[in-house]
Design an enzyme around this catalytic site. Structure first.
Site, mmCIF file in Angstrom:
data_model
loop_
_atom_site.group_PDB
_atom_site.id
_atom_site.type_symbol
_atom_site.label_atom_id
_atom_site.label_comp_id
_atom_site.label_asym_id
_atom_site.label_seq_id
_atom_site.Cartn_x
_atom_site.Cartn_y
_atom_site.Cartn_z
ATOM 1 N N GLY A 165 0.655 1.334 -7.366
ATOM 2 C CA GLY A 165 -0.295 1.410 -8.483
ATOM 3 C C GLY A 165 -0.207 2.750 -9.182
ATOM 4 N N HIS A 179 -4.368 -2.355 -5.888
ATOM 5 C CA HIS A 179 -3.724 -1.077 -6.197
ATOM 6 C C HIS A 179 -4.830 -0.085 -6.512
ATOM 7 C CE1 HIS A 179 0.123 -2.958 -6.495
ATOM 8 N NE2 HIS A 179 -0.262 -3.760 -7.460
ATOM 9 N N ASP A 196 0.820 -1.231 0.000
ATOM 10 C CA ASP A 196 0.000 0.000 0.000
ATOM 11 C C ASP A 196 0.844 1.268 0.000
ATOM 12 O OD1 ASP A 196 -2.283 -1.642 0.211
ATOM 13 O OD2 ASP A 196 -1.986 -1.768 2.376
HETATM 14 P P1 GDP Z 1 -0.362 0.029 -3.741
HETATM 15 O O1 GDP Z 1 -0.950 -1.267 -3.351
HETATM 16 O O2 GDP Z 1 1.094 0.142 -3.375
HETATM 17 O O3 GDP Z 1 -0.611 0.382 -5.160
HETATM 18 O O4 GDP Z 1 -1.059 1.155 -2.836
HETATM 19 P P2 GDP Z 1 -2.621 1.436 -2.651
HETATM 20 O O5 GDP Z 1 -3.189 1.774 -3.944
HETATM 21 O O6 GDP Z 1 -3.303 0.397 -1.885
HETATM 22 O O7 GDP Z 1 -2.554 2.687 -1.661
HETATM 23 C C1 GDP Z 1 -2.097 3.902 -2.016
HETATM 24 C C2 GDP Z 1 -3.219 4.919 -1.831
HETATM 25 O O8 GDP Z 1 -2.670 6.187 -1.844
HETATM 26 C C3 GDP Z 1 -4.233 4.914 -2.974
HETATM 27 O O9 GDP Z 1 -5.475 5.314 -2.470
HETATM 28 C C4 GDP Z 1 -3.678 5.976 -3.924
HETATM 29 O O10 GDP Z 1 -4.665 6.591 -4.746
HETATM 30 C C5 GDP Z 1 -3.128 6.958 -2.954
HETATM 31 N N1 GDP Z 1 -1.980 7.725 -3.396
HETATM 32 C C6 GDP Z 1 -0.889 7.335 -4.105
HETATM 33 N N2 GDP Z 1 0.003 8.332 -4.181
HETATM 34 C C7 GDP Z 1 -0.531 9.373 -3.481
HETATM 35 C C8 GDP Z 1 -0.077 10.681 -3.152
HETATM 36 O O11 GDP Z 1 1.033 11.098 -3.480
HETATM 37 N N3 GDP Z 1 -0.914 11.453 -2.393
HETATM 38 C C9 GDP Z 1 -2.122 11.022 -1.954
HETATM 39 N N4 GDP Z 1 -2.875 11.835 -1.217
HETATM 40 N N5 GDP Z 1 -2.567 9.780 -2.230
HETATM 41 C C10 GDP Z 1 -1.793 8.984 -2.977
#
Ligand code: GDP
Length: 430
Positions: A16, A40, A12
């Site tokens: 993604g 993601h 998380d």
């Molecule tokens: P992954 O499994 O590594 O892809 O991560 P997730 O998607 O589960 O969690 C990352 C969360 O953070 C998601 O809701 C993204 O939309 C959000 N996100 C990613 N980068 C940023 C950022 O720079 N700022 C903010 N506010 N949200 C972000």
């Protein structure tokens, strides 16, 4: 050339978003491990999506999305996911499924549920997607490869043979209904018909693509600390989350992986059980959880509230080292703009001694965080495009963490969208 996008921590981290962003300049995006157990979240022109099996490149028309041999392939879930995006006006992506990928069987999902029930309070916090039973069977050599769906004789014999073994456990350990082999065979025939148009010799496809100079992105799931060998065993996932495994789970030579982009979130979060040294609780955690990510830190697959903590330099330095990091993408920094002071975990105190090296699980359980407080920047940094335009305290936060982990932070993400990114020169690269 091959690039990998992987996580430094518990998952998380925002892989993604980073993959979706880098996919603009890539030709092929490959999922190389894991299954539909984690998600993601991606925000782009079509809206907000949670992907579980599909690679995060499916939103571009110029890319090919590949399910590699290392993935736990849940065929009905894959097709449900494709439909969920095409229903929302995303053009049908070009998808290839490795003929060597193995299939999550209906009984894997059931065994996961039955085992969690049996363990009761002592469970591992599984997402009950069948991942652990799937990988156990793969290595016990009783898994079903996609290619085997196309050999009827083999399939019949194997279904009977495997059901015989599974039924003993179903009857005597779990006291649950037994596998009906005719029904299972029918299900596998349905799976065969669904997947047939997409089946491909992926390693050969990638070999040709690399010879033609194409760019391949390997997309990891979860992060270093969930790796079965190098993570917080046994609170880990069942397939390797490391970039090195990308070579195996996609079928490319290891030396082709030229760039390893390790994603680190500006604070910590974790799902499931296991030691989490910089964890915070109560109102402090609730506020960070509510403000975190894009609309709160809740699981993309399960909706479970994530455990929250401050940035952990010890775990992240280790996480980056095991990935073989060339670049750190530092994400979700915008979320911290509300804090007067931001604690960062810079060491672990274990049996009265402070260390900055990540220990084995038995010692990790005893570790207490050593915290350093950095001043906050108290403003919204979304929309900023240049590193120099970030508030001074924000740059200091980034540079402090870079110094602690020892890997170059070359990308800073200040919002969930594709374009919310600041590229930066790191002194560690000079
Ligand atoms: P992954 O499994 O590594 O892809 O991560 P997730 O998607 O589960 O969690 C990352 C969360 O953070 C998601 O809701 C993204 O939309 C959000 N996100 C990613 N980068 C940023 C950022 O720079 N700022 C903010 N506010 N949200 C972000």
């Amino acid at each position: 050339m091959v690039k990998a996008v992987v996580g430094a921590n518990w998952g998380d981290e925002g892989k993604g978003k980073i993959t979706d962003m880098l996919a603009k300049q890539a030709d092929i995006i490959v999922r190389f491990q894991g299954g539909a157990n984690a998600g993601h979240t991606i925000v782009n022109d079509y809206g907000k999506f949670a992907l579980h099996t599909l690679p995060s490149g499916v939103f571009y028309s110029h890319t090919t999305s590949v399910i590699g041999n290392g993935v736990a392939l849940d065929i009905p879930r894959l097709f449900k996911e494709i439909k969920s995006i095409t229903d929302r006006n995303v053009p049908m992506p070009k998808i290839l499924v490795s003929n060597r990928a193995q299939i999550v069987m209906p009984y894997h999902v059931l065994f996961d549920q039955y085992e969690e029930e049996r363990l009761g309070g002592k469970s591992f916090g599984s997402t009950k997607s069948g991942i652990a039973p799937f990988y156990s069977d793969k290595y016990a050599k009783i898994g079903f490869q996609v290619s085997e769906l196309f050999d009827d004789e083999l399939l019949k014999e194997k279904v009977v043979r495997v059901a015989e073994q599974k039924n003993v456990i179903l009857e005597h350990l779990y006291h649950k209904p037994l596998i009906d082999t005719d029904e299972l065979l029918n299900t596998l025939h349905e799976y065969r018909d669904m997947v047939a148009p997409y089946v491909c010799d992926v390693s050969l496809f990638l070999d040709k693509a690399l010879k033609e100079g194409k760019t391949v992105l390997l997309e990891g799931q979860l992060g270093t600390l969930k790796d079965p060998d190098h993570g917080i065993y046994p609170m880990v996932t069942s397939s390797s989350t490391l970039a090195a495994y990308g070579a195996i789970g996609a079928g490319v030579p290891p030396y082709e992986i030229k760039q390893i982009i390790t994603v680190c979130k500006a604070y910590s979060s974790a799902v499931g059980a296991g030691a989490f040294v910089s964890e915070i609780f109560g109102d402090e955690a609730d506020e960070l959880r509510r403000r975190g990510g894009d609309g709160g830190e809740f699981g993309a697959t399960t909706g479970r509230p994530r455990r929250m903590g401050w940035f952990d330099c010890v775990a992240s330095k280790y996480g980056c080292r095991l990935q073989g990091t060339t670049d750190v993408a530092f994400t979700v920094l915008d979320v911290l703009g509300y804090l007067d002071e931001i604690p960062v975990c810079t060491g672990y105190e274990i049996n009265g001694e402070v260390t900055t090296e990540f220990p084995v699980t038995s010692l990790l359980e005893k570790a207490k965080p050593v915290l350093t407080k950095l001043p906050g920047w108290k403003c919204d940094i979304r929309g900023i495009k240049k590193y120099e335009e970030l508030p001074e305290n924000c740059r200091k936060y980034i540079e402090f963490i870079e110094g602690q982990i020892g890997y170059p932070i070359t990308m800073v993400s200040n919002g969930p969208g594709r374009d919310d990114i600041i590229y930066r020169e790191s002194s560690l690269n000079k």
